[in-house]
Design a protein around this motif. Structure first.
Motif, PDB file in Angstrom:
ATOM      1  N   ASN A   3      -2.971  44.340 -31.811  1.00 38.66           N
ATOM      2  CA  ASN A   3      -2.897  43.753 -32.252  1.00 38.66           C
ATOM      3  C   ASN A   3      -3.813  42.739 -33.494  1.00 38.66           C
ATOM      4  OD1 ASN A   3      -4.673  42.440 -30.503  1.00 38.66           O
ATOM      5  ND2 ASN A   3      -3.747  41.110 -29.144  1.00 38.66           N
ATOM      6  N   ASN A   4      -4.720  43.252 -33.483  1.00 38.14           N
ATOM      7  CA  ASN A   4      -5.432  43.450 -34.812  1.00 38.14           C
ATOM      8  C   ASN A   4      -5.144  43.793 -35.584  1.00 38.14           C
ATOM      9  OD1 ASN A   4      -7.300  42.067 -32.870  1.00 38.14           O
ATOM     10  ND2 ASN A   4      -8.992  43.968 -32.683  1.00 38.14           N
ATOM     11  N   THR A   5      -3.478  44.284 -35.522  1.00 35.93           N
ATOM     12  CA  THR A   5      -2.712  44.862 -36.829  1.00 35.93           C
ATOM     13  C   THR A   5      -1.978  44.005 -36.788  1.00 35.93           C
ATOM     14  OG1 THR A   5      -3.649  46.938 -36.127  1.00 35.93           O
ATOM     15  CG2 THR A   5      -1.490  46.639 -37.638  1.00 35.93           C
ATOM     16  N   GLY A  34      -8.405  45.693 -36.971  1.00 31.37           N
ATOM     17  CA  GLY A  34      -9.301  44.975 -37.356  1.00 31.37           C
ATOM     18  C   GLY A  34     -10.352  44.839 -38.464  1.00 31.37           C
ATOM     19  N   VAL A  35      -9.517  46.203 -39.623  1.00 28.65           N
ATOM     20  CA  VAL A  35      -9.752  46.529 -40.802  1.00 28.65           C
ATOM     21  C   VAL A  35      -9.444  45.786 -42.176  1.00 28.65           C
ATOM     22  CG1 VAL A  35     -10.900  48.207 -41.898  1.00 28.65           C
ATOM     23  CG2 VAL A  35     -11.126  48.299 -40.490  1.00 28.65           C
ATOM     24  N   PHE A 381     -12.009  43.011 -41.071  1.00 28.74           N
ATOM     25  CA  PHE A 381     -11.085  42.142 -41.924  1.00 28.74           C
ATOM     26  C   PHE A 381     -12.199  40.394 -40.562  1.00 28.74           C
ATOM     27  CE2 PHE A 381      -7.557  38.693 -40.899  1.00 28.74           C
ATOM     28  CZ  PHE A 381      -6.248  39.219 -42.736  1.00 28.74           C
ATOM     29  N   ASP A 382     -12.355  39.934 -41.282  1.00 25.20           N
ATOM     30  CA  ASP A 382     -13.287  38.319 -41.517  1.00 25.20           C
ATOM     31  C   ASP A 382     -11.945  36.923 -42.241  1.00 25.20           C
ATOM     32  OD1 ASP A 382     -14.838  39.798 -39.466  1.00 25.20           O
ATOM     33  OD2 ASP A 382     -16.499  38.485 -39.883  1.00 25.20           O
ATOM     34  N   LYS A 421     -13.155  40.341 -37.325  1.00 27.66           N
ATOM     35  CA  LYS A 421     -12.329  41.962 -36.850  1.00 27.66           C
ATOM     36  C   LYS A 421     -11.131  41.907 -36.820  1.00 27.66           C
ATOM     37  CE  LYS A 421     -16.905  44.008 -35.847  1.00 27.66           C
ATOM     38  NZ  LYS A 421     -17.412  44.130 -34.844  1.00 27.66           N
ATOM     39  N   GLY A 422     -10.212  41.541 -37.297  1.00 27.03           N
ATOM     40  CA  GLY A 422      -9.012  41.208 -36.912  1.00 27.03           C
ATOM     41  C   GLY A 422      -8.338  40.067 -35.342  1.00 27.03           C
ATOM     42  N   LYS A 423      -9.537  39.740 -35.154  1.00 28.82           N
ATOM     43  CA  LYS A 423      -9.102  38.754 -33.633  1.00 28.82           C
ATOM     44  C   LYS A 423      -9.088  37.071 -34.509  1.00 28.82           C
ATOM     45  CE  LYS A 423     -10.554  38.149 -29.404  1.00 28.82           C
ATOM     46  NZ  LYS A 423     -11.491  37.626 -28.471  1.00 28.82           N
ATOM     47  N   LYS A 424      -7.862  36.659 -33.767  1.00 26.24           N
ATOM     48  CA  LYS A 424      -8.055  35.544 -34.416  1.00 26.24           C
ATOM     49  C   LYS A 424      -8.784  34.323 -33.276  1.00 26.24           C
ATOM     50  CE  LYS A 424      -4.211  33.663 -35.223  1.00 26.24           C
ATOM     51  NZ  LYS A 424      -2.711  32.646 -35.149  1.00 26.24           N
ATOM     52  N   ILE A 425     -10.177  34.419 -33.709  1.00 25.45           N
ATOM     53  CA  ILE A 425     -11.084  33.412 -32.531  1.00 25.45           C
ATOM     54  C   ILE A 425     -11.025  31.718 -32.533  1.00 25.45           C
ATOM     55  CG2 ILE A 425     -12.426  35.676 -33.019  1.00 25.45           C
ATOM     56  CD1 ILE A 425     -14.985  33.356 -33.710  1.00 25.45           C
TER      57      ILE A 425
END
Lengths: 430, 430
Positions: A3-5, A34-35, A381-382, A421-425
């Motif tokens: 799910n980081n895509t 994440g990239v 991916f930030d 890094k692709g993760k929604k924080i």
């Protein structure tokens, strides 16, 4: 596929290089594992099956790097600002940091710091803790939980501290540092230790040398302060009389780092050609903290000179001498400071452009973490998604104009989502 | 007894004089018929029957005066900020102001300006419109409706304007000014006209002389710009070769005002001893616009020198060269600017203290309107109620510390209620 895509759509802006911001109105950003796979005006065929999140008219910019921030100072930001550095440290900062001996106090205070850092434009940070191991581990635990990527330092200081804010001697401080490093080994996904001698006046020669050796032994990076205030610079010359300048004092103790393990030096307000040469030679990063430098009447660092010399520069909020963790506000003050350096100090040193300051806040500091701070292919991916609709305009605004306007009107730029890094924080609750 | 009579309770702060802020934790503020009867730690017996509104832990400070703001520039604030004054005027400002020939355009744009002014810390303002009568009357109509007390000027400019932004000649400009004054005579409760020659480069000698005469004839005040930018100063010397300095050019045209009808001069960045003497002699007000002066790389005005000379000084946001109407942010930038003047220009000119800048933002500019900008007895009751609870602290903060912290963290200071002359003109919807 994790799910980081995914694909994001919106008003995209990022630095192509330090003089050029690439923008796409209603463009596409592709994140795979994440990239970042790049930003595009039209979505390339091979990504058409990915989940697409359409942010409509919102802006999407790279996450920002805060290259210098003191976590334990956060809860007293914005007071005592009529003082200069050394008085401010002894009156406000040292008594506050001494309280972090109490782990419960630290836990509560760091919860506020951590939560506010999670909610702001910052996706990467380089953070000072206090000299206390327990409190610093608590801070690292909390930060790791957020998904923000950070370096965090247990502070070293064995001289000229405040009441209850000084380690007994170099050996004690070094031993505590080793204990801290052991305690956190393998503990974190997103959080890395960084050696943190407060500054030369706080650290004996033996402690500085010991930290230089430890950095080599354990392949650790170092962060500290350099040439912030004239009284401080004069004091360092007294403390390390054999040094040719403040930066050379760090060099003598082997703490100026290398291109592979770059040292971060905050401030460099009073760095002259000699210091510039040393910083360049070691591949150091300068954390430029314009807000702090104005608040404590330190002066203005000649950032254009550093950039011309090819030195790495990023921005730091330097809370609590800087009073806000808002990197957008820091950008504004960075621009104003550089304009005043040009106008009042040296008209041969041209002001930083908006393009340059946007670069410093994103890729300039981000590069300390690797390929970070842009939407070029291969970068982590930030990203920060921003709603600027509160800033009404009578004209059609380009994406470039909207990000400049946001920088000058930070209070009206609302962060909707933040990715690291692709993760929604972070997602803003409506 | 009117509904402009009541007691407010909360954390009160106001300037006793420019070096002293009086504070009361959970103190009382008494308003009778829109006039302040004083602030008290305990409520005096004679006011015990008045309706009391208890704001608990919230702060209550005097309303602020924005002594210099351009209403038609509001909707393009924050762009083009890499330019200096004269380029910025011709590229961004003049083309935008030309659009105000269209009354519908003006109406819509001014609605945004007016509504945002109603919601910010400002209770009094001195405002530039454009040269268009219809649009300026629309602006005045809207402002009057809010309850804010303002001076508003139809701008005069008969030379060096932009495309479609210049009056034909002095006579045309003066005639339009008389028509404007006739049209609004007796029309407003809260809104007053002020003569507004843009600046010397925009106004022919005949126009300046005509405005000087009109001011005398109709007992009107004047506002303009003075010594903002070095190229502008040099240009004025060319345009009025017989003047000994920029301020003297205004003096030659009899537009520098008197103690009874003080002229406001915005900026004064490059004013030397000679100009200081002229400003002092005429009892002029300086509208200090630090944000604008940094954004347009103009420089920093030596405010301490003006205060020492006994000249009236207030603060202006100068939107859109200043990018925000937030007077609290303007205070922060004023402090930073004054610290940099001390550090970079002249160490004999000590930085402004927080006390002084708080005074400038409140009573300093407020005094242009009479007894305004403080909670001393007999002052108009202009007040802003602020919730600063989002700014968490680990320590007990004094009221003095909380207002300083708010100034450095403007985004977290939430306005709950705003009063002008005892009338509540704004309440935040939760």
């Amino acid at each position: 596929m994790t799910n980081n895509t995914f694909v994001l759509r919106g008003g995209i802006a990022f630095s192509e290089d330090k003089n050029r911001i690439t923008t796409y109105y209603r463009g596409y950003l592709v994140c795979v594992d994440g990239v970042c796979k790049g930003a595009f005006p039209e979505l390339p065929e091979q990504y058409k099956d990915l989940t697409l999140y359409d942010y409509g008219e919102r802006l999407i910019i790279p996450g920002m790097t805060d290259l210098h921030v003191h976590a334990p100072q956060y809860t007293f930001r914005g007071i005592g600002m009529d003082e200069e550095l050394l008085e401010w440290l002894s009156t406000y900062t040292f008594p506050e940091e001494a309280k972090y001996a109490n782990k419960e106090y630290a836990k509560k205070a760091y919860e506020y710091f951590t939560e506010d850092l999670r909610r702001c434009f910052t996706t990467r940070g380089v953070v000072f803790g206090t000299l206390h191991n327990e409190a610093t581990i608590e801070l690292m635990d909390q930060l790791d939980e957020t998904g923000l990527v950070t370096y965090v330092g247990k502070v070293n200081m064995d001289r000229n501290g405040g009441e209850n804010l000084q380690e007994a001697d170099a050996a004690t401080s070094l031993e505590a540092t080793r204990e801290w490093l052991s305690a956190i080994e393998g503990r974190y996904k997103n959080t890395m230790p960084i050696l943190t001698p407060r500054f030369i006046p706080s650290c004996s020669d033996d402690l500085m040398k010991g930290l230089g050796e430890l950095a080599k032994e354990k392949h650790l990076r170092i962060q500290s302060h350099l040439s912030e205030n004239k009284s401080e610079v004069a004091w360092v010359k007294e403390l390390v009389p054999e040094s040719t300048c403040y930066a050379n004092a760090y060099e003598l103790f082997d703490t100026m780092g290398t291109a592979e393990q770059p040292t971060i030096m905050a401030h460099c307000v009073h760095s002259d050609e000699k210091e510039i040469e040393i910083l360049k030679k070691h591949g150091a990063y300068i954390a430029h903290c314009a807000d702090s430098n104005m608040n404590l009447t330190s002066g203005i660092a000649p950032i254009r000179k550093f950039l011309d010399a090819g030195i790495h520069v990023g921005l730091g909020t330097d809370v609590a001498a800087g009073s806000s963790m808002n990197m957008i506000k820091t950008m504004l003050i960075t621009l104003q400071a550089s304009k005043m350096y040009y106008r009042l100090v040296d008209t041969d040193v041209k002001p930083l452009t908006f393009e340059e300051v946007f670069y410093l806040a994103t890729e300039g500091g981000g590069s300390y973490f690797g390929k970070v701070g842009s939407f070029k292919e291969g970068y982590d991916f930030d990203a920060v998604v921003i709603d600027d609709s509160k800033m009404f305009s009578m004209r059609d605004m380009s994406i470039r104009e909207r990000i400049e306007r946001m920088c000058y009107n930070d209070a009206d730029a609302i962060i909707k989502d933040k990715f690291v890094k692709g993760k929604k924080i972070y997602t803003r609750m409506e």
